[in-house]
Write a protein that holds these residues in place. Structure first.
Motif, PDB file in Angstrom:
ATOM      1  N   VAL A 220       1.167  -1.122   0.203  1.00  0.00           N
ATOM      2  CA  VAL A 220       0.359  -0.280  -0.025  1.00  0.00           C
ATOM      3  C   VAL A 220       0.696   1.148  -0.003  1.00  0.00           C
ATOM      4  O   VAL A 220       1.549   1.350   0.576  1.00  0.00           O
ATOM      5  N   ALA A 221       1.131   1.902  -0.920  1.00  0.00           N
ATOM      6  CA  ALA A 221       1.397   3.452  -0.988  1.00  0.00           C
ATOM      7  C   ALA A 221       0.267   4.541  -0.761  1.00  0.00           C
ATOM      8  O   ALA A 221      -0.530   4.541  -0.906  1.00  0.00           O
ATOM      9  N   VAL A 222       1.020   5.213   0.405  1.00  0.00           N
ATOM     10  CA  VAL A 222       0.328   5.989   0.759  1.00  0.00           C
ATOM     11  C   VAL A 222       1.269   7.883   0.597  1.00  0.00           C
ATOM     12  O   VAL A 222       2.576   8.182  -0.007  1.00  0.00           O
ATOM     13  N   ASP A 223       0.629   9.070   0.203  1.00  0.00           N
ATOM     14  CA  ASP A 223       1.032   9.885  -0.007  1.00  0.00           C
ATOM     15  C   ASP A 223       1.425  10.706   2.060  1.00  0.00           C
ATOM     16  O   ASP A 223       1.169  10.151   2.371  1.00  0.00           O
ATOM     17  N   GLU A 224       1.919  11.863   1.893  1.00  0.00           N
ATOM     18  CA  GLU A 224       2.198  13.039   2.913  1.00  0.00           C
ATOM     19  C   GLU A 224       1.024  12.819   3.901  1.00  0.00           C
ATOM     20  O   GLU A 224       1.459  13.389   4.811  1.00  0.00           O
ATOM     21  N   SER A 225       0.141  13.319   2.946  1.00  0.00           N
ATOM     22  CA  SER A 225      -0.980  13.220   4.032  1.00  0.00           C
ATOM     23  C   SER A 225      -1.933  12.432   5.260  1.00  0.00           C
ATOM     24  O   SER A 225      -3.071  11.984   5.943  1.00  0.00           O
ATOM     25  N   ALA A 226      -1.101  10.997   4.791  1.00  0.00           N
ATOM     26  CA  ALA A 226      -1.741   9.924   5.344  1.00  0.00           C
ATOM     27  C   ALA A 226      -1.511  10.286   6.897  1.00  0.00           C
ATOM     28  O   ALA A 226      -0.329  10.576   7.155  1.00  0.00           O
ATOM     29  N   PRO A 227      -1.865   9.467   7.708  1.00  0.00           N
ATOM     30  CA  PRO A 227      -2.357  10.415   9.578  1.00  0.00           C
ATOM     31  C   PRO A 227      -1.218   9.023   9.797  1.00  0.00           C
ATOM     32  O   PRO A 227      -1.164   8.023   9.409  1.00  0.00           O
ATOM     33  N   PRO A 228      -0.595   9.654  11.363  1.00  0.00           N
ATOM     34  CA  PRO A 228       0.432   8.840  11.678  1.00  0.00           C
ATOM     35  C   PRO A 228      -0.050   7.712  12.151  1.00  0.00           C
ATOM     36  O   PRO A 228       0.803   6.561  12.513  1.00  0.00           O
ATOM     37  N   GLU A 229      -1.446   6.913  12.255  1.00  0.00           N
ATOM     38  CA  GLU A 229      -2.057   6.161  13.348  1.00  0.00           C
ATOM     39  C   GLU A 229      -1.597   4.615  11.893  1.00  0.00           C
ATOM     40  O   GLU A 229      -1.204   3.846  11.982  1.00  0.00           O
ATOM     41  N   VAL A 230      -1.102   4.990  10.502  1.00  0.00           N
ATOM     42  CA  VAL A 230      -1.480   4.257   9.360  1.00  0.00           C
ATOM     43  C   VAL A 230       0.046   4.131   9.298  1.00  0.00           C
ATOM     44  O   VAL A 230       0.342   2.234   9.378  1.00  0.00           O
ATOM     45  N   PHE A 231       0.997   4.798   9.997  1.00  0.00           N
ATOM     46  CA  PHE A 231       2.858   3.964  10.776  1.00  0.00           C
ATOM     47  C   PHE A 231       2.827   3.408  11.514  1.00  0.00           C
ATOM     48  O   PHE A 231       3.692   2.375  12.150  1.00  0.00           O
ATOM     49  N   ALA A 232       1.819   3.228  12.754  1.00  0.00           N
ATOM     50  CA  ALA A 232       1.822   3.186  14.235  1.00  0.00           C
ATOM     51  C   ALA A 232       1.572   1.517  13.859  1.00  0.00           C
ATOM     52  O   ALA A 232       2.016   0.858  13.862  1.00  0.00           O
TER      53      ALA A 232
END
Length: 103
Positions: free
Chosen positions: A58-70
């Motif tokens: 899944v590729a995300v842009d810079e607007s992805a919320p921090p929860e996506v990475f946590a």
């Protein structure tokens, strides 16, 4: 109630995998920060068997919320739970976010 064996469950795995992928596709298509999604591994190569896992990128842009990475599974709203996250491979641009996971 009888105990389910692996042999009993095996015929249902491809259907369960297809249902999970369908749900994941619907969920991910509703996220405006998701820019691309693709399958890797045996499913992506069209050679999956009943034991094959899902290697979903899944590729995300810079607007992805921090929860996506946590916790990518929970942060993206995908069914299931996070099993692991591995470090970014050396060949990936270090200035970009990267969080491969298993669910």
């Amino acid at each position: 109630m009888t105990r389910q064996t692996a042999a009993d469950a095996l015929p249902r795995l491809p259907s369960a995998r297809a249902t999970w992928l369908s749900t994941a596709t619907t969920v991910l298509s509703s996220r405006p920060f998701v820019t691309a999604v693709w399958l890797e591994g045996s499913l992506g190569g069209g050679v999956a068997d009943a034991f094959s896992d899902i290697d979903l990128v899944v590729a995300v842009d810079e607007s992805a919320p921090p929860e996506v990475f946590a916790d990518p599974v929970s942060g993206l709203g995908l069914p299931g739970r996070l099993l692991y996250v591995r470090d970014k491979p050396m060949c990936v641009d270090r200035t970009k976010a990267f969080a491969p996971t298993c669910s």
